[in-house]
Design a protein around this motif. Structure first.
Motif, PDB file in Angstrom:
ATOM      1  N   ILE A 130     -21.197 -26.760 -47.355  1.00 21.62           N
ATOM      2  CA  ILE A 130     -22.419 -26.605 -46.548  1.00 21.62           C
ATOM      3  C   ILE A 130     -22.680 -25.125 -46.289  1.00 21.62           C
ATOM      4  O   ILE A 130     -23.789 -24.630 -46.499  1.00 21.62           O
ATOM      5  N   PHE A 131     -21.655 -24.403 -45.862  1.00 18.88           N
ATOM      6  CA  PHE A 131     -21.836 -22.994 -45.520  1.00 18.88           C
ATOM      7  C   PHE A 131     -22.101 -22.130 -46.746  1.00 18.88           C
ATOM      8  O   PHE A 131     -22.756 -21.091 -46.648  1.00 18.88           O
ATOM      9  N   ALA A 132     -21.626 -22.548 -47.914  1.00 12.62           N
ATOM     10  CA  ALA A 132     -21.864 -21.781 -49.137  1.00 12.62           C
ATOM     11  C   ALA A 132     -23.325 -21.881 -49.568  1.00 12.62           C
ATOM     12  O   ALA A 132     -23.879 -20.939 -50.142  1.00 12.62           O
ATOM     13  N   ASP A 133     -23.961 -23.020 -49.273  1.00 10.18           N
ATOM     14  CA  ASP A 133     -25.336 -23.256 -49.723  1.00 10.18           C
ATOM     15  C   ASP A 133     -26.399 -22.671 -48.813  1.00 10.18           C
ATOM     16  O   ASP A 133     -27.475 -22.323 -49.273  1.00 10.18           O
ATOM     17  N   HIS A 134     -26.118 -22.617 -47.531  1.00 15.02           N
ATOM     18  CA  HIS A 134     -27.126 -22.090 -46.601  1.00 15.02           C
ATOM     19  C   HIS A 134     -26.500 -21.794 -45.240  1.00 15.02           C
ATOM     20  O   HIS A 134     -25.410 -22.252 -44.935  1.00 15.02           O
ATOM     21  N   ARG A 135     -27.229 -21.047 -44.458  1.00 15.09           N
ATOM     22  CA  ARG A 135     -26.806 -20.746 -43.085  1.00 15.09           C
ATOM     23  C   ARG A 135     -27.479 -21.750 -42.168  1.00 15.09           C
ATOM     24  O   ARG A 135     -28.702 -21.727 -41.994  1.00 15.09           O
ATOM     25  N   PRO A 136     -26.710 -22.673 -41.590  1.00 16.97           N
ATOM     26  CA  PRO A 136     -27.319 -23.649 -40.679  1.00 16.97           C
ATOM     27  C   PRO A 136     -27.667 -23.015 -39.335  1.00 16.97           C
ATOM     28  O   PRO A 136     -27.230 -21.902 -39.021  1.00 16.97           O
ATOM     29  N   GLY A 137     -28.413 -23.742 -38.557  1.00 18.97           N
ATOM     30  CA  GLY A 137     -28.737 -23.291 -37.212  1.00 18.97           C
ATOM     31  C   GLY A 137     -27.502 -23.232 -36.330  1.00 18.97           C
ATOM     32  O   GLY A 137     -26.459 -23.812 -36.649  1.00 18.97           O
ATOM     33  N   ALA A 138     -27.630 -22.504 -35.234  1.00 20.63           N
ATOM     34  CA  ALA A 138     -26.540 -22.366 -34.265  1.00 20.63           C
ATOM     35  C   ALA A 138     -26.674 -23.435 -33.185  1.00 20.63           C
ATOM     36  O   ALA A 138     -27.768 -23.674 -32.663  1.00 20.63           O
ATOM     37  N   TYR A 139     -25.553 -24.052 -32.856  1.00 24.74           N
ATOM     38  CA  TYR A 139     -25.543 -25.095 -31.835  1.00 24.74           C
ATOM     39  C   TYR A 139     -25.682 -24.525 -30.430  1.00 24.74           C
ATOM     40  O   TYR A 139     -25.116 -23.488 -30.099  1.00 24.74           O
ATOM     41  N   VAL A 140     -26.398 -25.275 -29.608  1.00 25.71           N
ATOM     42  CA  VAL A 140     -26.451 -25.116 -28.153  1.00 25.71           C
ATOM     43  C   VAL A 140     -26.088 -26.497 -27.609  1.00 25.71           C
ATOM     44  O   VAL A 140     -26.624 -27.506 -28.076  1.00 25.71           O
ATOM     45  N   ALA A 141     -25.157 -26.562 -26.664  1.00 22.75           N
ATOM     46  CA  ALA A 141     -24.634 -27.864 -26.250  1.00 22.75           C
ATOM     47  C   ALA A 141     -24.576 -28.028 -24.745  1.00 22.75           C
ATOM     48  O   ALA A 141     -24.421 -27.065 -24.005  1.00 22.75           O
ATOM     49  N   LYS A 142     -24.650 -29.289 -24.359  1.00 24.29           N
ATOM     50  CA  LYS A 142     -24.410 -29.678 -22.965  1.00 24.29           C
ATOM     51  C   LYS A 142     -23.493 -30.892 -22.988  1.00 24.29           C
ATOM     52  O   LYS A 142     -23.834 -31.927 -23.572  1.00 24.29           O
TER      53      LYS A 142
END
Length: 150
Positions: A57-69
């Motif tokens: 997954i990380f090799a193919d693209h930069r995913p969004g950053a998580y924000v969590a509660k």
């Protein structure tokens, strides 16, 4: 049971590894026989397979950053713990939560291999079909978390 703070810290480490696109760090948090069900429903079994899956997954693209509660941490029997959370993602270069990527996450944590490990992690879209007000409310809640972390 591990403390709620320790379980939440493990969860935060998982999100940090994702946000850093660090498949090895992500995988190390799992028990050797840990399992993952991804956002698209993909099941992945074993720490090694989870690490490999994330590396792809990380090799193919930069995913969004998580924000969590975190919504809940509770004991399951006499050892494992369950954490339930809601998450949103900020796309790369963005500054706001993308509501299409909101999710509900859960993980089961066990004691082992030198500390707490994730036995199972599940993330599922929080689409709330037919309830756009619920999508908006969750997005607003997560946007407030993002602003507070800010």
């Amino acid at each position: 049971m591990p403390s709620a703070a320790a379980v939440e810290a493990l969860f935060r480490s998982l999100l940090a590894a994702w946000n850093d696109c660090d498949a090895a760090a992500f995988g190390r948090l799992f028990a050797a026989d840990g399992t993952l069900v991804g956002f698209d429903g993909s099941p992945v079994d074993s720490r090694a397979s989870i690490t490999e899956h994330l590396a792809g997954i990380f090799a193919d693209h930069r995913p969004g950053a998580y924000v969590a509660k975190v919504r809940e941490v509770r004991e399951l029997g006499s050892g494992p713990a369950l954490l339930r959370a809601v998450v949103g993602m900020v796309p790369p270069g963005g500054s706001a939560i993308d509501p299409r990527l909101n999710a509900v996450q859960s993980l089961v944590v066990v004691e082992g291999e030198g500390g707490l490990r994730i036995a199972h992690f599940h993330t599922t879209p929080a689409a709330f079909h037919g309830r756009p007000d619920a999508v908006d409310a969750l997005t607003d809640e997560l946007q407030a978390v993002l602003a507070a972390e800010g």
